[in-house]
Write an enzyme that holds these catalytic residues in place. Structure first.
Site, PDB file in Angstrom:
ATOM      1  N   ARG A  86     -12.573 -17.560  -3.262  1.00 21.16           N
ATOM      2  CA  ARG A  86     -12.526 -16.100  -3.173  1.00 21.16           C
ATOM      3  C   ARG A  86     -12.662 -15.654  -1.714  1.00 21.16           C
ATOM      4  NH1 ARG A  86     -16.505 -12.031  -3.451  1.00 21.16           N
ATOM      5  NH2 ARG A  86     -15.736 -10.054  -4.307  1.00 21.16           N
ATOM      6  N   ASP A 148     -11.455  -0.272 -13.472  1.00 22.27           N
ATOM      7  CA  ASP A 148     -12.424  -0.934 -14.364  1.00 22.27           C
ATOM      8  C   ASP A 148     -12.943   0.039 -15.420  1.00 22.27           C
ATOM      9  OD1 ASP A 148     -12.574  -3.413 -12.668  1.00 22.27           O
ATOM     10  OD2 ASP A 148     -13.395  -1.971 -11.245  1.00 22.27           O
ATOM     11  N   ARG A 151     -10.348   0.707 -18.090  1.00 20.82           N
ATOM     12  CA  ARG A 151     -10.257  -0.481 -18.950  1.00 20.82           C
ATOM     13  C   ARG A 151     -11.396  -0.485 -19.965  1.00 20.82           C
ATOM     14  NH1 ARG A 151      -9.006  -4.814 -14.068  1.00 20.82           N
ATOM     15  NH2 ARG A 151      -6.721  -4.900 -14.317  1.00 20.82           N
ATOM     16  N   HIS A 175     -15.983  -3.263  -7.070  1.00 21.55           N
ATOM     17  CA  HIS A 175     -14.839  -3.657  -7.894  1.00 21.55           C
ATOM     18  C   HIS A 175     -14.785  -5.178  -7.823  1.00 21.55           C
ATOM     19  CE1 HIS A 175     -10.944  -3.974  -9.730  1.00 21.55           C
ATOM     20  NE2 HIS A 175     -10.399  -4.468  -8.634  1.00 21.55           N
TER      21      HIS A 175
END
Length: 309
Positions: A86, A148, A151, A175
């Site tokens: 990441r 988010d 969702r 996020h």
């Protein structure tokens, strides 16, 4: 109102442009991308539907199209490679984003422009834009947890069979993995979520888990998010364009709300023509407050690693 979309040739940028076209609120949509054929094709495809949607000007080109834009939306970004960490992806995206900001500064932009960051890691890149651009911090916002949040609301609505627009629950924080769903204030049509028929702690846990993994699921199944992020982008842009002063969980520079400072992170934010106009602070459950503090620490550590600031 002119909106330029940097990365307008890609999936996210083109879906945002389509959502803005169907919204019919902004006057001009300018698509900017390094891939000229692709971005010209996207603009042409949008133009072909113009007589059925909105009377807007749709153009494609380079950084010069952002010079007179009222909102500059940056969606360009790189995807994670197999076996890539990441942090490696973050470093590559920071390098790309820095180049985009350099191009933007070279081309010039209006002093009233709002810069709207969608590229990931959105909170880190929003902070970088705030540091690099000669604009007041409130004029630089990130999409944050808007996607988010929709969702979470939409999937909760599906599970308990209610209209999605009547679900009120918001995600604060990063996020990313440390996002914080605020269940303490969740409601269905104004009714407390925990008292709504059929709602159990197990159901809430399952919906939260699915929300946390939903971005990765969409990437696995279709290559990346498009429709929902496009709709989320348009929702924020329309809020600015219409000066609605709606409260949205966008990412912006914090100066003390919820004990957060010197990070760009999502909390309830009044959004209007001037950008992130103010932050709204409410009482949270202690565990939510603690999780939000941790989320801020995660972002600060990432900023220190990749930006050295």
């Amino acid at each position: 109102m002119k909106v330029s979309i940097i990365g307008g040739g890609g999936l996210v940028g083109s879906c945002a442009a389509s959502a803005l076209q169907y919204g019919g609120i902004v006057k001009e949509i300018a698509l900017v991308d390094v891939n000229q054929d692709l971005v010209e094709g996207q603009a042409l495809d949008l133009l072909h539907g113009a007589s059925l949607t909105s009377d807007q000007k749709i153009v494609a080109g380079g950084p010069e199209l952002s010079q007179d834009a009222d909102i500059i939306c940056i969606t360009a970004g790189l995807r994670r490679k197999p076996e890539e960490s990441r942090l490696d992806l973050i470093n590559r995206n920071v390098a790309l984003f820095s180049n985009i900001l350099s191009d933007l500064k070279s081309a010039g932009y209006k002093k009233e422009a709002k810069v709207f960051v969608v590229s990931n890691p959105v909170d880190v890149l929003t902070y970088l834009a705030m540091k690099e651009l000669d604009l007041p911090p409130q004029q630089i916002i990130g999409l944050g947890t808007v996607l988010d949040t929709t969702r979470l609301r939409s999937m909760l609505a599906q599970r308990i069979a209610v209209p999605p627009s009547q679900v009120q629950v918001t995600i604060f924080g990063e996020h990313g993995d440390s996002m914080v769903p605020i269940w303490s204030n969740a409601q269905i049509a104004g009714l407390p979520l925990e008292k709504y028929p059929g709602v159990t702690s197990q159901l809430i846990g399952e919906v939260e888990k699915k929300t946390r993994g939903s971005g990765a699921e969409v990437i696995k199944k279709k290559g990346g998010a498009g429709f929902a992020v496009g709709a989320s982008i348009a929702d924020v842009i329309h809020t600015i364009a219409l000066d609605q002063e709606r409260i949205l969980p966008v990412s912006s520079l914090q100066n003390g709300a919820y004990g957060l400072s010197d990070v760009c992170i999502s909390v309830p934010t009044v959004v209007g023509i001037n950008g992130a106009q103010s932050h709204i602070e409410i009482e949270l459950w202690p565990k939510e407050q603690a999780a939000l503090q941790r989320s801020g620490q995660v972002l600060r550590e990432t900023i220190n690693k990749v930006l050295g600031t």
